[in-house]
Scaffold this motif. Structure first.
Motif, PDB file in Angstrom:
ATOM      1  N   ARG A 104     -39.542   3.311 -76.555  1.00 30.89           N
ATOM      2  CA  ARG A 104     -40.038   2.562 -75.685  1.00 30.89           C
ATOM      3  C   ARG A 104     -41.817   2.150 -76.775  1.00 30.89           C
ATOM      4  NH1 ARG A 104     -38.753   6.520 -71.978  1.00 30.89           N
ATOM      5  NH2 ARG A 104     -40.785   7.123 -72.378  1.00 30.89           N
ATOM      6  N   TYR A 105     -42.063   0.910 -76.007  1.00 33.60           N
ATOM      7  CA  TYR A 105     -43.063   0.483 -76.820  1.00 33.60           C
ATOM      8  C   TYR A 105     -44.022   0.997 -76.156  1.00 33.60           C
ATOM      9  CZ  TYR A 105     -40.879  -3.217 -79.939  1.00 33.60           C
ATOM     10  OH  TYR A 105     -39.948  -3.971 -80.872  1.00 33.60           O
ATOM     11  N   GLU A 119     -42.899   1.918 -84.208  1.00 28.17           N
ATOM     12  CA  GLU A 119     -42.386   0.791 -83.398  1.00 28.17           C
ATOM     13  C   GLU A 119     -41.698  -0.794 -84.147  1.00 28.17           C
ATOM     14  OE1 GLU A 119     -45.992   1.595 -79.960  1.00 28.17           O
ATOM     15  OE2 GLU A 119     -45.732   0.013 -80.996  1.00 28.17           O
ATOM     16  N   SER A 120     -42.162  -0.825 -85.441  1.00 32.00           N
ATOM     17  CA  SER A 120     -41.918  -2.190 -86.142  1.00 32.00           C
ATOM     18  C   SER A 120     -40.124  -1.264 -86.114  1.00 32.00           C
ATOM     19  CB  SER A 120     -42.360  -2.393 -87.100  1.00 32.00           C
ATOM     20  OG  SER A 120     -41.760  -1.283 -87.696  1.00 32.00           O
ATOM     21  N   TYR A 147     -37.613   0.278 -84.372  1.00 34.68           N
ATOM     22  CA  TYR A 147     -36.817   0.241 -83.485  1.00 34.68           C
ATOM     23  C   TYR A 147     -36.010  -0.457 -83.945  1.00 34.68           C
ATOM     24  CZ  TYR A 147     -40.465   2.200 -80.976  1.00 34.68           C
ATOM     25  OH  TYR A 147     -41.439   3.503 -80.064  1.00 34.68           O
ATOM     26  N   ASN A 186     -49.349  -1.531 -69.830  1.00 35.16           N
ATOM     27  CA  ASN A 186     -48.209  -2.406 -70.675  1.00 35.16           C
ATOM     28  C   ASN A 186     -48.319  -3.538 -68.907  1.00 35.16           C
ATOM     29  OD1 ASN A 186     -48.999  -1.872 -72.504  1.00 35.16           O
ATOM     30  ND2 ASN A 186     -46.810  -1.037 -72.955  1.00 35.16           N
ATOM     31  N   LYS A 207     -47.585   1.340 -84.620  1.00 35.70           N
ATOM     32  CA  LYS A 207     -47.245   0.038 -85.024  1.00 35.70           C
ATOM     33  C   LYS A 207     -45.746   0.167 -85.900  1.00 35.70           C
ATOM     34  CE  LYS A 207     -49.508  -2.638 -82.114  1.00 35.70           C
ATOM     35  NZ  LYS A 207     -49.178  -3.027 -80.864  1.00 35.70           N
TER      36      LYS A 207
END
Length: 305
Positions: A266-267, A302-303, A305, A79, A299
């Motif tokens: 963290r992503y 992570e959504s 967070y 990233n 995913k």
């Protein structure tokens, strides 16, 4: 040519691990850690530790004017690759050799688009079980850096120069004559290990023993084998067994980077792993249901967070 100066960008697990090792083998001014001013202030105020030893790094900003490095090592997350390519420009000269320790199968080409593929060696870091918590890195196994040219069967002068440098600085390494296949093999391992440990919220220990998690991991890896056949890389079950043996030597309490990312909210690099698998599956009309499930689960996590 002889490697005398090294610049490293990225102080995650790999950057700290190999940076700390090299800092004890080179003169301080010959090893440069590239970071922006805010990061440097943070590192200098809080320090970094590797297996309880305080790291003694020579920090430089991307804006600092300096002589080109003989060797530049990328150790950032995917990233952050785009900004890192720009950040190393003052360290790249006509004879600079570049190694990318990033996960995935695309970083060499992305770096080479800016600085020239003739400077690149393909590489993977494997066999380490480093865990980074805050400003402290711990590991039992240092692992090694495998590197070589994309074209199989040749050991060029660049490969020999890096091999001589690693030998002299006692960095574990292997000069590989079929490096692109090795790169795909490590990609296969990451697709299985990183994502499986992440969704099972566990560690290497859970996938080193028989059970649902290990079965999920191996199924995800076999989807990469199918795609490698379409790409002409032709990974086999023998390659899968090789990487499972690498995995089985790691500390059971260790965790891959994706698990550490999700723990820290963290992503992650899921787009680099399952995301790439899904894209290639669509391209070649190859089913990739396990990676689809892993992608959707990560995913979702992570959504939250």
């Amino acid at each position: 040519m002889e490697i005398k100066t090294v610049s490293i960008i990225g102080l995650g697990a790999l950057g700290i691990l190999f940076g700390h090792h090299l800092s004890k083998k080179l003169a301080k001014e010959d090893l440069r850690i590239i970071a922006d001013k805010n990061r440097i202030t943070k590192y200098e105020n809080n320090y970094l530790y590797c297996n309880d030893e305080r790291c003694n790094f020579n920090y430089v900003t991307p804006e600092d004017i300096c002589t080109p490095a003989d060797l530049v090592i990328f150790a950032v997350k995917f990233n952050n690759l785009k900004e890192s390519i720009e950040a190393v420009k003052n360290h790249i000269g006509d004879k600079t050799i570049i190694l990318s320790l990033l996960n995935g199968i695309t970083s060499e080409e992305l770096i080479g688009q800016t600085y020239g593929m003739e400077k690149m060696l393909y590489s993977v870091a494997q066999g380490m079980d480093a865990v980074k918590v805050g400003n402290k890195l711990t590991y039992d196994h240092m692992g090694m850096i495998c590197f070589g040219e994309r074209k199989p069967g040749i050991l060029t002068e660049k490969v020999t120069v890096v091999a001589d440098f690693f030998k002299g600085t006692e960095v574990p390494f292997e000069a590989e004559t079929d490096m692109y296949k090795r790169l795909w093999g490590k990609f296969m391992l990451n697709v299985g290990v990183n994502q499986t440990v992440a969704i099972y919220e566990s560690n290497y220990g859970e996938i080193q023993i028989e059970g649902e998690a290990r079965d999920t991991m191996i199924s995800a890896m076999r989807e990469v084998i199918s795609l490698s056949e379409e790409e002409g890389i032709n990974l086999t079950e023998e390659d899968l067994d090789y990487w499972l043996k690498v995995l089985d030597k790691l500390s059971p309490n260790g965790k891959p980077s994706m698990r550490q990312d999700l723990e820290a909210k963290r992503y992650s690099e899921v787009d680099l792993f399952a995301g790439t698998v899904l894209e290639l599956g669509k391209k070649y009309d190859v089913p990739t249901p396990v990676n689809k499930k892993l992608y959707e689960r990560i995913k979702y996590l992570e959504s939250m967070y």
